[in-house]
Design a protein around this motif. Structure first.
Motif, PDB file in Angstrom:
ATOM      1  N   LYS A 169       0.792  -1.226   0.000  1.00  0.00           N
ATOM      2  CA  LYS A 169       0.000   0.000   0.000  1.00  0.00           C
ATOM      3  C   LYS A 169       0.828   1.283   0.000  1.00  0.00           C
ATOM      4  N   ILE A 170       2.016   1.248   0.555  1.00  0.00           N
ATOM      5  CA  ILE A 170       2.822   2.475   0.647  1.00  0.00           C
ATOM      6  C   ILE A 170       3.902   2.511  -0.442  1.00  0.00           C
ATOM      7  N   ALA A 171       4.691   1.450  -0.540  1.00  0.00           N
ATOM      8  CA  ALA A 171       5.779   1.441  -1.522  1.00  0.00           C
ATOM      9  C   ALA A 171       5.314   1.000  -2.906  1.00  0.00           C
ATOM     10  N   GLY A 172       4.211   0.290  -2.987  1.00  0.00           N
ATOM     11  CA  GLY A 172       3.773  -0.280  -4.256  1.00  0.00           C
ATOM     12  C   GLY A 172       2.860   0.638  -5.056  1.00  0.00           C
ATOM     13  N   ILE A 173       2.742   0.319  -6.327  1.00  0.00           N
ATOM     14  CA  ILE A 173       1.792   0.976  -7.227  1.00  0.00           C
ATOM     15  C   ILE A 173       0.526   0.114  -7.270  1.00  0.00           C
ATOM     16  N   GLN A 174      -0.637   0.737  -7.190  1.00  0.00           N
ATOM     17  CA  GLN A 174      -1.888  -0.012  -7.125  1.00  0.00           C
ATOM     18  C   GLN A 174      -2.325  -0.495  -8.512  1.00  0.00           C
ATOM     19  N   ARG A 175      -3.366  -1.323  -8.524  1.00  0.00           N
ATOM     20  CA  ARG A 175      -3.834  -1.905  -9.790  1.00  0.00           C
ATOM     21  C   ARG A 175      -4.227  -0.848 -10.813  1.00  0.00           C
ATOM     22  N   ASN A 176      -4.654   0.309 -10.331  1.00  0.00           N
ATOM     23  CA  ASN A 176      -5.055   1.376 -11.259  1.00  0.00           C
ATOM     24  C   ASN A 176      -3.880   2.202 -11.765  1.00  0.00           C
ATOM     25  N   GLY A 177      -2.652   1.786 -11.395  1.00  0.00           N
ATOM     26  CA  GLY A 177      -1.459   2.484 -11.856  1.00  0.00           C
ATOM     27  C   GLY A 177      -1.087   3.703 -11.022  1.00  0.00           C
ATOM     28  N   LYS A 178      -1.828   3.925  -9.929  1.00  0.00           N
ATOM     29  CA  LYS A 178      -1.588   5.102  -9.092  1.00  0.00           C
ATOM     30  C   LYS A 178      -1.146   4.679  -7.692  1.00  0.00           C
ATOM     31  N   ARG A 179      -0.774   5.669  -6.902  1.00  0.00           N
ATOM     32  CA  ARG A 179      -0.431   5.411  -5.508  1.00  0.00           C
ATOM     33  C   ARG A 179      -1.709   5.204  -4.693  1.00  0.00           C
ATOM     34  N   ASN A 226      -3.232  11.149  -2.165  1.00  0.00           N
ATOM     35  CA  ASN A 226      -2.141  11.967  -1.619  1.00  0.00           C
ATOM     36  C   ASN A 226      -1.550  11.393  -0.340  1.00  0.00           C
ATOM     37  N   LEU A 227      -1.905  10.152   0.029  1.00  0.00           N
ATOM     38  CA  LEU A 227      -1.385   9.591   1.274  1.00  0.00           C
ATOM     39  C   LEU A 227       0.130   9.468   1.245  1.00  0.00           C
ATOM     40  N   VAL A 228       0.685   8.862   0.187  1.00  0.00           N
ATOM     41  CA  VAL A 228       2.131   8.646   0.136  1.00  0.00           C
ATOM     42  C   VAL A 228       2.902   9.968   0.113  1.00  0.00           C
ATOM     43  N   PRO A 229       2.512  10.952  -0.712  1.00  0.00           N
ATOM     44  CA  PRO A 229       3.215  12.246  -0.629  1.00  0.00           C
ATOM     45  C   PRO A 229       3.188  12.863   0.771  1.00  0.00           C
ATOM     46  N   LYS A 230       2.078  12.694   1.496  1.00  0.00           N
ATOM     47  CA  LYS A 230       2.016  13.213   2.866  1.00  0.00           C
ATOM     48  C   LYS A 230       3.009  12.495   3.778  1.00  0.00           C
ATOM     49  N   LEU A 231       3.141  11.184   3.584  1.00  0.00           N
ATOM     50  CA  LEU A 231       4.082  10.423   4.408  1.00  0.00           C
ATOM     51  C   LEU A 231       5.523  10.803   4.085  1.00  0.00           C
ATOM     52  N   VAL A 232       5.788  11.064   2.827  1.00  0.00           N
ATOM     53  CA  VAL A 232       7.124  11.520   2.418  1.00  0.00           C
ATOM     54  C   VAL A 232       7.437  12.844   3.105  1.00  0.00           C
ATOM     55  N   GLN A 233       6.452  13.736   3.120  1.00  0.00           N
ATOM     56  CA  GLN A 233       6.662  15.065   3.681  1.00  0.00           C
ATOM     57  C   GLN A 233       6.711  15.060   5.204  1.00  0.00           C
ATOM     58  N   ASN A 234       5.777  14.357   5.840  1.00  0.00           N
ATOM     59  CA  ASN A 234       5.612  14.459   7.291  1.00  0.00           C
ATOM     60  C   ASN A 234       6.415  13.431   8.085  1.00  0.00           C
ATOM     61  N   TYR A 235       6.741  12.289   7.479  1.00  0.00           N
ATOM     62  CA  TYR A 235       7.437  11.241   8.210  1.00  0.00           C
ATOM     63  C   TYR A 235       8.791  10.889   7.596  1.00  0.00           C
ATOM     64  N   GLY A 236       9.160  11.550   6.502  1.00  0.00           N
ATOM     65  CA  GLY A 236      10.463  11.302   5.896  1.00  0.00           C
ATOM     66  C   GLY A 236      10.595   9.956   5.225  1.00  0.00           C
ATOM     67  N   ILE A 237       9.446   9.374   4.839  1.00  0.00           N
ATOM     68  CA  ILE A 237       9.461   8.063   4.190  1.00  0.00           C
ATOM     69  C   ILE A 237       9.912   8.204   2.740  1.00  0.00           C
ATOM     70  N   GLU A 238      10.714   7.251   2.276  1.00  0.00           N
ATOM     71  CA  GLU A 238      11.053   7.140   0.856  1.00  0.00           C
ATOM     72  C   GLU A 238      10.424   5.861   0.318  1.00  0.00           C
ATOM     73  N   VAL A 239       9.980   5.902  -0.923  1.00  0.00           N
ATOM     74  CA  VAL A 239       9.354   4.710  -1.492  1.00  0.00           C
ATOM     75  C   VAL A 239       9.900   4.331  -2.856  1.00  0.00           C
ATOM     76  N   GLY A 240      10.763   5.172  -3.424  1.00  0.00           N
ATOM     77  CA  GLY A 240      11.282   4.866  -4.754  1.00  0.00           C
ATOM     78  C   GLY A 240      10.169   4.914  -5.794  1.00  0.00           C
ATOM     79  N   SER A 241      10.464   4.407  -6.977  1.00  0.00           N
ATOM     80  CA  SER A 241       9.488   4.409  -8.068  1.00  0.00           C
ATOM     81  C   SER A 241       9.861   3.313  -9.065  1.00  0.00           C
TER      82      SER A 241
END
Length: 272
Positions: free
Chosen positions: A92-102, A106-121
């Motif tokens: 759910k966080i690092a993966g791309i969903q079946r629809n091709g989106k995160r 905006n959940l993952v961008p918020k986690l990147v900003q607020n918790y310093g998470i990286e997920v790659g691409s």
């Protein structure tokens, strides 16, 4: 409140309380096949007919009447909390969903900003520090469950005991709770106890892992993701899951249960 997350075959041969990240795609497809002699073409979560679901308005009265009268065999499936929360992160966080989106926009961008998470691409082949990012995600998951901020807890990482309990609190009773780690044995024990319109041979059932292939592969053994703080957070979030469903908190690499589930204890402790 009713019976959220509950699925039932149209023949009412069995009732299943979905616990996310615990083989629910495979179980749903087996239920579908046991009525229709074919698997659903696509992700079973997307089906709108052929299987009663609480999320479908026309199914709710049927499910309620069945569950409250304990008419059909009812079951669910659980999983080691260490493996389940890791799976939630990679799917759910690092993966791309079946629809091709995160997941969840905006959940993952918020986690990147607020918790310093990286997920790659996909473009960089998901090149990121999995251990550091997972531990930061675990802090976020704890915040959502403990304080319901910065959002309500997501079904994929909220405690299994919470999912299991709604069925009991509202009048249901489980005949069987089995382990994802012993899936064939557990699912067979369900099928052995019921009559279905179509017989199903579990050895011929493909694995329906709808989250696989959409994100990074886990690069380390499970214990490497959980330092002392992470394990403290896991115990804070999933204490009941470890205790009621007989999983080994002391050894994250031991994914197998260390005892049998006591159904009477589960009903007593989750039925308040």
């Amino acid at each position: 409140m009713g019976f959220p997350g509950t699925w039932m075959t149209e023949s009412e041969s069995m009732v299943y309380r979905v616990v996310p990240k615990c083989a629910c795609s495979s179980i749903g497809q087996i239920m579908f096949y046991s009525d229709h002699g074919r698997f659903f073409d696509g992700d079973i979560h997307d089906s709108t007919d052929g299987l009663h679901k609480w999320a479908q308005d026309n199914s709710q009265k049927l499910i309620t009447a069945n569950v409250k009268s304990h008419k059909s065999y009812a079951f669910t499936c659980v999983r080691n909390p260490y493996g389940r929360i890791l799976s939630s992160f990679f799917d759910k966080i690092a993966g791309i969903q079946r629809n091709g989106k995160r997941y969840r926009g905006n959940l993952v961008p918020k986690l990147v900003q607020n918790y310093g998470i990286e997920v790659g691409s996909p473009e960089d082949e998901f090149d990121f520090d999995q251990i550091a990012s997972f531990r930061r995600f675990l802090l976020f998951a704890r915040d959502t469950i403990r304080w319901r901020r910065p959002m309500e807890p997501d079904i994929h990482w909220s405690a299994m005991s919470g999912h299991v309990s709604t069925f009991i609190v509202n009048g249901g009773r489980y005949n069987n709770i089995f382990f994802t780690e012993k899936f064939d044995e557990g699912m067979q024990s369900v099928l052995d106890d019921i009559e279905t319109p179509v017989k199903i041979d579990l050895k011929k059932v493909p694995r329906f892992n709808e989250s696989e292939g959409h994100g990074p592969k886990r690069a380390h053994k499970i214990s490497e993701y959980f330092d002392d703080l992470s394990r403290h957070l896991v115990w804070e979030i999933y204490k009941k899951d470890f205790q009621l469903f007989q999983y080994d908190f002391d050894d994250p690499d031991n994914k197998m249960p260390i005892g049998e589930i006591d159904l009477d204890e589960v009903h007593a402790k989750l039925g308040d």
